[in-house]
Scaffold this motif. Structure first.
Motif, PDB file in Angstrom:
ATOM      1  N   LEU A  72       0.935  -1.152  -0.119  1.00  0.00           N
ATOM      2  CA  LEU A  72       0.160   0.063  -0.101  1.00  0.00           C
ATOM      3  C   LEU A  72       0.968   1.527  -0.247  1.00  0.00           C
ATOM      4  O   LEU A  72       0.419   2.272  -0.672  1.00  0.00           O
ATOM      5  N   LEU A  73       1.861   1.122   0.655  1.00  0.00           N
ATOM      6  CA  LEU A  73       3.271   3.038   0.909  1.00  0.00           C
ATOM      7  C   LEU A  73       3.570   2.940  -0.699  1.00  0.00           C
ATOM      8  O   LEU A  73       3.538   3.743  -1.592  1.00  0.00           O
ATOM      9  N   ARG A  95      -3.721 -13.186  -3.258  1.00  0.00           N
ATOM     10  CA  ARG A  95      -5.100 -12.919  -3.638  1.00  0.00           C
ATOM     11  C   ARG A  95      -6.237 -12.012  -2.461  1.00  0.00           C
ATOM     12  O   ARG A  95      -6.852 -11.913  -2.342  1.00  0.00           O
ATOM     13  N   ARG A  96      -6.245 -13.864  -1.599  1.00  0.00           N
ATOM     14  CA  ARG A  96      -6.789 -13.834  -0.564  1.00  0.00           C
ATOM     15  C   ARG A  96      -6.636 -13.052   0.238  1.00  0.00           C
ATOM     16  O   ARG A  96      -7.937 -11.966   1.307  1.00  0.00           O
ATOM     17  N   MET A  97      -5.846 -11.909   0.798  1.00  0.00           N
ATOM     18  CA  MET A  97      -5.133 -11.040   1.837  1.00  0.00           C
ATOM     19  C   MET A  97      -5.829  -9.465   1.180  1.00  0.00           C
ATOM     20  O   MET A  97      -6.775  -9.092   2.005  1.00  0.00           O
ATOM     21  N   LEU A  98      -5.601  -9.536  -0.788  1.00  0.00           N
ATOM     22  CA  LEU A  98      -5.994  -8.521  -1.367  1.00  0.00           C
ATOM     23  C   LEU A  98      -7.580  -8.541  -0.754  1.00  0.00           C
ATOM     24  O   LEU A  98      -7.840  -7.430  -0.780  1.00  0.00           O
ATOM     25  N   THR A 101      -8.606  -7.305   2.088  1.00  0.00           N
ATOM     26  CA  THR A 101      -8.963  -6.124   3.011  1.00  0.00           C
ATOM     27  C   THR A 101      -9.182  -4.979   2.388  1.00  0.00           C
ATOM     28  O   THR A 101      -9.539  -3.523   2.245  1.00  0.00           O
ATOM     29  N   GLY A 102      -9.764  -5.683   1.144  1.00  0.00           N
ATOM     30  CA  GLY A 102     -10.437  -4.518  -0.058  1.00  0.00           C
ATOM     31  C   GLY A 102      -9.623  -3.775  -1.102  1.00  0.00           C
ATOM     32  O   GLY A 102     -10.041  -3.010  -1.531  1.00  0.00           O
ATOM     33  N   PRO A 125     -17.278  -9.064  -7.726  1.00  0.00           N
ATOM     34  CA  PRO A 125     -18.395  -9.240  -6.984  1.00  0.00           C
ATOM     35  C   PRO A 125     -19.518  -8.505  -7.945  1.00  0.00           C
ATOM     36  O   PRO A 125     -19.434  -7.640  -7.553  1.00  0.00           O
ATOM     37  N   SER A 126     -20.273  -9.194  -8.250  1.00  0.00           N
ATOM     38  CA  SER A 126     -21.543  -8.626  -8.476  1.00  0.00           C
ATOM     39  C   SER A 126     -22.564  -8.532  -6.714  1.00  0.00           C
ATOM     40  O   SER A 126     -22.949  -9.116  -6.173  1.00  0.00           O
ATOM     41  N   GLY A 127     -23.646  -7.092  -6.954  1.00  0.00           N
ATOM     42  CA  GLY A 127     -24.264  -7.287  -5.785  1.00  0.00           C
ATOM     43  C   GLY A 127     -23.474  -6.292  -5.027  1.00  0.00           C
ATOM     44  O   GLY A 127     -23.552  -4.934  -4.611  1.00  0.00           O
TER      45      GLY A 127
END
Length: 127
Positions: A72-73, A95-98, A101-102, A125-127
């Protein structure tokens, strides 16, 4: 008790016209994230600077919360310079961590998505 040796974290640098690729190998964690941030900042500060910064994550064995914070930095530094930040071949755990965490939306995720078999960013993701 015998302490098992930890493989070193390495950052290989490849520069081509308009782009820099950092090849990451080992564990990106509290002890190693500063090295990655320093290398990325050096690459961004050189000359006119790249248009794209690629982080090849195929050699990562682990990434903890400090590792995500370092990504992120680096993203903050690339965004302020108008440089696209690509995460190439991120392992499933990254990928899962990202996703959790959004923060996945902040990066260009390059490489085949194991869930879809398609290149590029996984579908939103839909919705």
């Amino acid at each position: 008790m015998t302490e098992l040796p930890c493989p070193p974290f390495t950052v290989g640098v490849e520069a081509v016209q308009g782009a820099v690729r950092l090849r990451l190998a080992g564990d990106l964690d509290y002890d190693t994230s500063d090295l990655l941030v320093e290398r990325a900042q050096e690459c961004l500060a050189d000359g006119p600077g790249p248009r794209d910064l690629f982080l090849d994550c195929s050699g990562l064995r682990l990434c903890d919360s400090t590792g995500v914070s370092s990504l992120l930095l680096i993203h903050r530094g690339t965004t302020s310079r108008g440089v696209a930040l690509h995460l190439e071949n991120p392992p499933d755990f990254l990928r899962r961590m990202l996703d959790i965490t959004g923060t996945a939306r902040l990066f260009v995720l390059d490489g085949a998505d194991r869930r879809t078999g398609q290149e590029g960013t996984p579908p939103a993701p839909s919705g």
